[in-house]
Design a protein around this motif. Structure first.
Motif, PDB file in Angstrom:
ATOM      1  N   SER A 107       7.409  -9.453  -2.412  1.00  0.00           N
ATOM      2  CA  SER A 107       7.143  -8.571  -3.368  1.00  0.00           C
ATOM      3  C   SER A 107       8.572  -8.396  -4.097  1.00  0.00           C
ATOM      4  O   SER A 107       9.832  -7.937  -3.385  1.00  0.00           O
ATOM      5  CB  SER A 107       6.825  -7.280  -2.780  1.00  0.00           C
ATOM      6  OG  SER A 107       7.037  -6.009  -3.786  1.00  0.00           O
ATOM      7  N   ASN A 166      -1.393  -8.602  -6.546  1.00  0.00           N
ATOM      8  CA  ASN A 166      -1.387  -6.971  -6.588  1.00  0.00           C
ATOM      9  C   ASN A 166      -2.479  -6.688  -7.409  1.00  0.00           C
ATOM     10  O   ASN A 166      -2.840  -7.122  -8.648  1.00  0.00           O
ATOM     11  CB  ASN A 166       0.043  -6.583  -7.090  1.00  0.00           C
ATOM     12  CG  ASN A 166       1.237  -7.000  -6.112  1.00  0.00           C
ATOM     13  OD1 ASN A 166       1.503  -6.566  -5.196  1.00  0.00           O
ATOM     14  ND2 ASN A 166       1.896  -7.722  -6.789  1.00  0.00           N
ATOM     15  N   TYR A 185       0.157  -0.151  -7.463  1.00  0.00           N
ATOM     16  CA  TYR A 185      -0.674  -1.510  -7.240  1.00  0.00           C
ATOM     17  C   TYR A 185      -0.768  -1.591  -5.810  1.00  0.00           C
ATOM     18  O   TYR A 185       0.013  -1.039  -4.924  1.00  0.00           O
ATOM     19  CB  TYR A 185       0.396  -2.612  -7.560  1.00  0.00           C
ATOM     20  CG  TYR A 185       0.012  -2.907  -9.071  1.00  0.00           C
ATOM     21  CD1 TYR A 185      -0.695  -4.228  -9.454  1.00  0.00           C
ATOM     22  CD2 TYR A 185       0.814  -2.368 -10.028  1.00  0.00           C
ATOM     23  CE1 TYR A 185      -1.012  -4.570 -10.806  1.00  0.00           C
ATOM     24  CE2 TYR A 185       0.553  -2.791 -11.474  1.00  0.00           C
ATOM     25  CZ  TYR A 185      -0.171  -3.810 -11.701  1.00  0.00           C
ATOM     26  OH  TYR A 185      -0.445  -4.152 -13.316  1.00  0.00           O
ATOM     27  N   PHE A 206      -1.594  -4.512  -2.471  1.00  0.00           N
ATOM     28  CA  PHE A 206      -1.682  -6.027  -2.113  1.00  0.00           C
ATOM     29  C   PHE A 206      -2.889  -6.160  -1.894  1.00  0.00           C
ATOM     30  O   PHE A 206      -3.876  -5.346  -1.122  1.00  0.00           O
ATOM     31  CB  PHE A 206      -0.698  -6.094  -0.684  1.00  0.00           C
ATOM     32  CG  PHE A 206       0.704  -6.710  -1.125  1.00  0.00           C
ATOM     33  CD1 PHE A 206       0.826  -7.799  -2.025  1.00  0.00           C
ATOM     34  CD2 PHE A 206       1.751  -5.904  -1.064  1.00  0.00           C
ATOM     35  CE1 PHE A 206       2.142  -8.253  -2.296  1.00  0.00           C
ATOM     36  CE2 PHE A 206       2.924  -6.195  -1.249  1.00  0.00           C
ATOM     37  CZ  PHE A 206       3.183  -7.345  -1.956  1.00  0.00           C
TER      38      PHE A 206
END
Length: 359
Positions: free
Chosen positions: A160, A234, A246, A248
């Motif tokens: 990320s 995402n 968002y 995961f």
């Protein structure tokens, strides 16, 4: 390998001790580093480092006494090349007074399993290590060692670059999160290029491991039920009042179906535990944004039944959506352009194979 130049000090010599030697089929390693002395001041030497070269002379096959002699007689400036041994040699843990073939002191000093001190003085003619009773030869209170602070398995890991709950990219930084929840924390790099290089390297490693997992899974599946592609993305959450824009999700293209998971499937039983399963003949894949250059977007207004503001609100590149019927769509974002290209190719292939199968 690290190459370090040591300047011998009148008091303290090279500021280190060594153990090991070819006669015992073990490498010569740094066994002690003394505080505020030459070796410690370089900032580049650690207990457990194996000595590879001394002033350009390879010592990987040298005996203990040969390395001691080289280091003691190498002059005021000694250049050594070292390599860290991930598995610390067991003989490093032996104290100075450990049992040897003989309790006689003279035999102990020449044994590679005992420390030879190069921290006594700058006199190169002094070849005998200090006796165990000497205060400076006692086990030092200060030790500078390599330390593995964290180990993050990259199989099924995710990356990320975004600050949580925002569309803001971290500057020259990203985070790696393992499947078991272990995180590297924020890895901050000095330059954008360095950050991009590491991001690409990590992503490539994760992709290779994912490919291995896919091959293993496909061994247990029929030819019509093979995994085409899978990986982390995402997903954009609907509704502007959501605290997290968002979330995961793990996507998979397998056989005739498109799967959405909250966690990756690690066993055959996990495939029935997907959050959503759609038939590939009923989905439509679309890329929504193409990255051109810094702060420059090409908006592909192909939202196909999606609200326009939903498509244009966020500032993330590398987005795609999957329309699943009745105007409902899932909107996804990936970290790299290469990932977006792979997803596009994989959807095309998976849908084509399914259409071909159904005739």
């Amino acid at each position: 390998h690290r190459t370090v130049t040591l300047r011998r000090q009148p008091v303290g010599g090279l500021g280190l001790s060594i153990k090991g030697g070819a006669e015992h089929k073990v490498p010569v390693v740094i066994s002690k580093i003394f505080k505020d002395q030459a070796a410690e001041q370089t900032g580049m030497l650690f207990i457990g480092d194996a000595i590879i070269q001394v002033n350009g002379i390879n010592v990987e096959s040298a005996t203990h006494e040969e390395v001691v002699h080289l280091l003691r007689n190498a002059g005021d400036e000694v250049t050594i090349t070292v390599q860290y041994l991930r598995e610390a040699p067991s003989f490093l843990k032996l104290p100075l007074g450990s049992p040897g073939p003989s309790s006689d002191h003279s035999s102990r000093t020449s044994s590679p399993l005992f420390d030879s001190g190069l921290h006594l003085n700058g006199n190169s003619t002094n070849t005998a290590p200090s006796s165990p009773s000497s205060p400076i030869a006692n086990e030092p209170k200060y030790e500078k060692r390599w330390l593995d602070t964290l180990s993050v398995p990259l199989s099924m890991a995710r990356i990320s670059r975004y600050k949580p709950g925002t569309d803001k990219l971290r500057s020259n930084a990203f985070e790696v999160l393992a499947l078991d929840g272990v995180s590297t924390g924020i890895l901050q790099f000095y330059t954008a290029q360095e950050s991009a290089d590491w991001l690409r390297a990590m992503s490539t490693n994760i992709s290779d491991l994912t490919l291995q997992n896919m091959k293993m899974a496909n061994k247990c599946c029929s030819p019509s039920d093979q995994v085409i592609h899978m990986g982390w993305v995402n997903e954009r959450l609907e509704g502007t009042d959501s605290s997290q824009l968002y979330k995961f999700k793990f996507l998979a293209l397998k056989g005739s179906s498109f799967y959405i998971f909250s966690m990756p499937p690690v066993s055959t039983l996990d495939w029935v535990r997907a959050e959503k399963i759609y038939n590939l003949c009923e989905v439509l894949f679309k890329i929504h944004k193409l990255w051109l250059a810094d702060d420059c977007w090409l908006q592909a207004n192909l939202y196909l039944g999606m609200h326009q503001d939903f498509d244009l609100e966020d500032q993330r590149p590398y987005c795609f959506s999957v329309m699943v019927g009745h105007g409902k769509s899932h909107y996804f974002n990936v970290e790299l352009a290469s990932e977006l290209a792979v997803w596009e190719k994989s959807f095309q292939r998976a849908i084509f194979l399914e259409v071909q199968r159904t005739g």
